[in-house]
Design an enzyme around this catalytic site. Structure first.
Site, short mmCIF file in Angstrom:
data_model
loop_
_atom_site.label_atom_id
_atom_site.label_comp_id
_atom_site.label_asym_id
_atom_site.label_seq_id
_atom_site.Cartn_x
_atom_site.Cartn_y
_atom_site.Cartn_z
N HIS A 34 47.50 50.13 69.80
CA HIS A 34 47.29 48.95 68.39
C HIS A 34 48.34 50.02 67.20
CE1 HIS A 34 45.17 46.53 66.29
NE2 HIS A 34 46.30 46.97 65.72
N ASP B 208 46.39 51.60 63.92
CA ASP B 208 46.61 51.00 63.76
C ASP B 208 47.96 51.14 62.31
OD1 ASP B 208 46.95 48.17 62.25
OD2 ASP B 208 44.76 47.85 61.74
N ASP B 209 47.38 51.37 60.82
CA ASP B 209 48.67 51.50 60.13
C ASP B 209 48.53 53.46 59.38
OD1 ASP B 209 50.11 49.30 59.56
OD2 ASP B 209 47.97 48.07 59.52
N GLU C 80 39.17 40.41 63.44
CA GLU C 80 39.18 41.22 62.17
C GLU C 80 38.74 41.35 61.27
OE1 GLU C 80 43.16 42.40 60.84
OE2 GLU C 80 42.68 44.80 59.97
N HIS D 276 50.91 50.15 64.51
CA HIS D 276 52.50 49.01 63.99
C HIS D 276 53.04 50.37 63.43
CE1 HIS D 276 49.33 45.36 63.50
NE2 HIS D 276 48.69 46.05 63.66
N HIS E 188 46.17 39.70 67.20
CA HIS E 188 44.85 40.09 66.46
C HIS E 188 43.89 39.36 66.79
CE1 HIS E 188 47.58 43.33 65.89
NE2 HIS E 188 46.82 44.04 64.83
#
Ligand code: ADE
Ligand code: ZN
Length: 339
Positions: A19, A280-281, A202, A21, A199
């Site tokens: 996961h 994630d980021d 969340e 981005h 997603h």
């Protein structure tokens, strides 16, 4: 194990990231460099000023800054540099397999061609495979704040590059944009042979996760934290052996959890869910894979065997072949016994 040994142990562990981005790996230093060469003015005058702006009270707060950052990416080389920087970073952390997202509409909406984006990312992933031995799958995510027609256009643009794309995902603003909004485009994507990701849970309620399962027919769920509010849903996810790509530092930064000590990861493991650790980021949330592992190990007092279970789950929930999964899982077992 003391703190030093835990860090060493996590570092040496082979890991899969499921996961991530790619636009969320845009470190301020590279953002400045690319903005300068593309002659785009950033609303910040230093790398520190950018980092100081990374204070979020929810998902939307973050997304506003994330889309603004991505707007300096124009040329194929920019997408290559972004992806290559990520691969080098995780290579140093012993990440050996990645299944990463990109957001085509973030770029096509600004007039950057789909082709430009995917060519740059794909070339870097190929370089990562040959030079760093990192295997990969590439997933294009539909932005859920846009309409289904725009997702259909994205699907159409992707078809000449079908061989390079493993699946489709669903990201961006969750509240008010339920999976049902994208039922038709997910159906059409599956017909093209794409695997399906979304997603869910969340910020959104358990109903959104049910929709992702039953209407979108996803193959893996991103985040999934709020499934814990519905015991039938937990049972269903466990029965299906559905992979859940949990992102601890993201959850902390976006206030999905108030404190890392309250993170539901261990509870999810104990309920028999196939949970994995991801970043994630990472450029926005303060850490890549190893930092995410360390954060939950410290806060939730995870044991060496919990840590290995999480690393094994990363391969189990991946789309590597059964043989490749077995290989990495046995490497982890050996590492556990030796350490
Ligand atoms: N896009 C990038 N990161 C995201 C996240 N954590 N949730 C939804 N959309 C995203
Ligand atoms: Zn995400």
């Amino acid at each position: 194990m003391n703190e030093l040994n835990i860090v060493k142990f996590v570092n040496g562990l082979p890991k899969a990231e499921l996961h991530l981005h790619i636009e969320g790996t845009f470190e301020p230093e590279l953002m400045f460099e690319i903005a300068q060469r593309n002659q785009i003015a950033l609303p910040y005058d230093s790398v520190e000023a950018i980092r100081n702006a990374y204070q979020f009270s929810n998902l939307q707060d973050f997304l506003d800054i994330y889309y603004a950052g991505a707007s300096v990416l124009i040329h194929e080389q920019d997408f290559y540099d972004l992806t290559w920087a990520y691969l080098q970073k995780v290579h140093a952390e012993n990440v050996v397999h990645v299944e990463i997202f990109f957001d085509p509409q973030t770029h096509t909406e600004r007039g950057v061609a789909f082709e430009t984006v995917i060519k740059g990312i794909h070339a870097a992933l190929e370089a990562g495979k040959s030079k760093l031995n990192i295997s990969y799958k590439l997933i294009m995510s539909y932005l859920r704040h846009l309409d289904e027609a725009s997702a259909f256009e994205t699907l159409k643009s992707s078809l000449p590059y079908k061989e390079w794309i493993f699946g489709v995902g669903l990201d961006s603003s969750e509240m008010g944009n339920p999976p049902s909004k994208f039922k038709h485009v997910f159906e059409a994507s599956a017909k093209e042979g794409y695997k399906l990701f979304a997603h869910g849970g969340e910020e959104g309620p358990p109903e959104y996760i049910w929709e992702a399962l039953d209407l979108l027919k996803i193959d893996r769920l991103d985040h999934g934290n709020r499934c814990l509010e519905d015991s039938l849903l937990v049972q269903e996810l466990a029965n299906r052996k559905m992979g859940l790509t949990v992102c601890p530092l993201s959850n902390l930064k976006l206030k999905v959890v108030k404190d890392m000590h309250e993170h539901p990861l261990k509870k999810m493991m104990d309920l028999g869910l196939l949970v994995t650790i991801n970043s994630d980021d990472p450029a926005y949330f303060g850490g890549y894979m190893n930092d995410n592992f360390i954060a939950v190990i410290d806060a939730l007092y995870l044991s060496k065997s919990d840590i290995c279970k999480l690393a094994k789950n990363g391969f189990e929930a991946s789309f590597l072949t059964e043989e490749e999964k077995k290989f990495w899982q046995s490497q982890i077992k050996e590492y556990y016994n030796q350490f």
